[in-house]
Design an enzyme around this catalytic site. Structure first.
Site, PDB file in Angstrom:
ATOM      1  N   ASN A  35       0.823  -1.220   0.000  1.00 31.51           N
ATOM      2  CA  ASN A  35       0.000   0.000   0.000  1.00 31.51           C
ATOM      3  C   ASN A  35       0.850   1.260   0.000  1.00 31.51           C
ATOM      4  O   ASN A  35       0.561   2.231  -0.711  1.00 31.51           O
ATOM      5  CB  ASN A  35      -0.925   0.000   1.217  1.00 31.51           C
ATOM      6  CG  ASN A  35      -2.134  -0.892   1.046  1.00 31.51           C
ATOM      7  OD1 ASN A  35      -2.604  -1.104  -0.067  1.00 31.51           O
ATOM      8  ND2 ASN A  35      -2.644  -1.420   2.140  1.00 31.51           N
ATOM      9  N   GLU A  59      -5.779  -7.420   5.543  1.00 30.50           N
ATOM     10  CA  GLU A  59      -5.195  -8.470   4.709  1.00 30.50           C
ATOM     11  C   GLU A  59      -5.257  -9.835   5.382  1.00 30.50           C
ATOM     12  O   GLU A  59      -4.544 -10.759   4.991  1.00 30.50           O
ATOM     13  CB  GLU A  59      -3.734  -8.123   4.378  1.00 30.50           C
ATOM     14  CG  GLU A  59      -2.760  -8.213   5.528  1.00 30.50           C
ATOM     15  CD  GLU A  59      -2.683  -6.956   6.380  1.00 30.50           C
ATOM     16  OE1 GLU A  59      -1.663  -6.788   7.076  1.00 30.50           O
ATOM     17  OE2 GLU A  59      -3.629  -6.148   6.359  1.00 30.50           O
TER      18      GLU A  59
END
Length: 308
Positions: free
Chosen positions: A182, A217
């Protein structure tokens, strides 16, 4: 004139749905709240047994709790099948041998806690109800089940495992160094990674397995009637599948990602409840990360349930 005729067709097709109403049971409580069960002409068994047409995995519901017969003229007749905790229609308990005619909107209660609604629906109603259910239990990004659903389902499956003396296994895993993805490429690329990983897992598991995105995640895989050995093999196969992924996102080179997985099973030790099974799998995930990531860790990696 042609435009007027064209415009009339959608209205006609929508109105025609009114003549195609069918009978359904909508779940109003429990893990599968909002789920729509279609009833067919003839006898529809309702209960915990997999042989029933409407399967309800809820404590307090008998194996074959009740039946709804849909007659050739569309009448729905409800009868209790000698259940332990009774069958209720709009607050009234059915007597032994009684067959109660159901009206659209009738509320059923099985076992004192399982609540359903009898509903007559056309195709538009059915599609709308299905979308409501999917939005309630699915993660919008990945299509996997969501956290609330998997936790409720875990309780159900643990009870099933205890009743039937069959093993239940759980895999908890997350993506290694996902924050770096990210931070380096942006959250849009992170979303692509989550979708691709989820798609890969869903294609690799059994139809009866339950796969969920727990948050961020982190993912969970719930496997009914799966031994510890089978769960370890499955986890290793999934680890390898994620490692082999080439995730395309518009750059010159595809993105690579790895995962760490923790496994726990009722087959591998005693657990008080489903949540404790989850805690053990989560601990094993932590140990897999401590060992260097991109690994599968089961009970052999450290202490078991008794280390609390």
């Amino acid at each position: 004139m042609n435009d007027d005729k064209t415009a009339a067709h959608p209205i006609k097709s929508i109105l025609e749905y009114e003549d195609e109403r069918q009978a359904f049971l909508i779940v109003l409580s429990g893990a599968n709240i909002g789920k729509n069960h279609r009833l067919t002409e003839g006898v529809n068994g309702i209960g915990r047994s997999r042989k029933c047409e409407v399967v309800l995995e809820e404590d307090g519901v008998s194996r074959r709790h009740a039946e709804i017969e849909i007659t050739s003229d569309g009448t729905a007749l409800l009868a209790d099948c000698g259940s332990t905790n009774g069958t209720y229609v709009d607050g009234r308990r059915l007597k032994a041998g009684e067959r109660a005619a159901l009206t659209d909107g009738a509320r059923l209660m099985l076992g004192g806690s399982m609540v359903l609604r009898y509903s007559l629906q056309d195709q538009l109603d059915e599609k709308f109800q299905q979308k409501l259910y999917e939005s309630a239990v699915r993660d919008g990004l990945t299509g996997a089940y969501n956290k609330g659903y998997i936790l409720d389902r875990l309780d159900q499956e643990f009870s099933y495992s205890e009743r039937h003396k069959t093993p239940l296994s759980l895999v908890v895993f997350d993506l290694d160094l996902f924050k770096r993805v990210n931070d380096t490429y942006g959250h849009d690329v992170g979303d692509i990674v989550l979708r691709e990983v989820s798609k890969t897992i869903l294609e690799a598991i059994r139809p009866e397995d339950v796969f969920a995105r727990y948050g961020g995640e982190e993912f969970v895989l719930l496997m009914r009637e799966s031994t510890l050995a089978h769960a370890m093999r499955t986890a290793e196969r999934l680890r390898k599948a994620v490692e082999d992924l080439d995730i395309e996102f518009g750059a010159a080179e595809p993105l690579k990602i790895t995962s760490s997985l923790g496994v726990a099973s009722t087959d591998g030790g005693w657990h008080k409840n489903g949540r404790r099974l989850f805690v053990q799998a989560d601990r094993n995930l932590y140990r897999a990360k401590q060992s260097g990531r991109n690994e599968v860790c089961g009970p052999e990696c450290g202490e078991t349930e008794s280390d609390e």
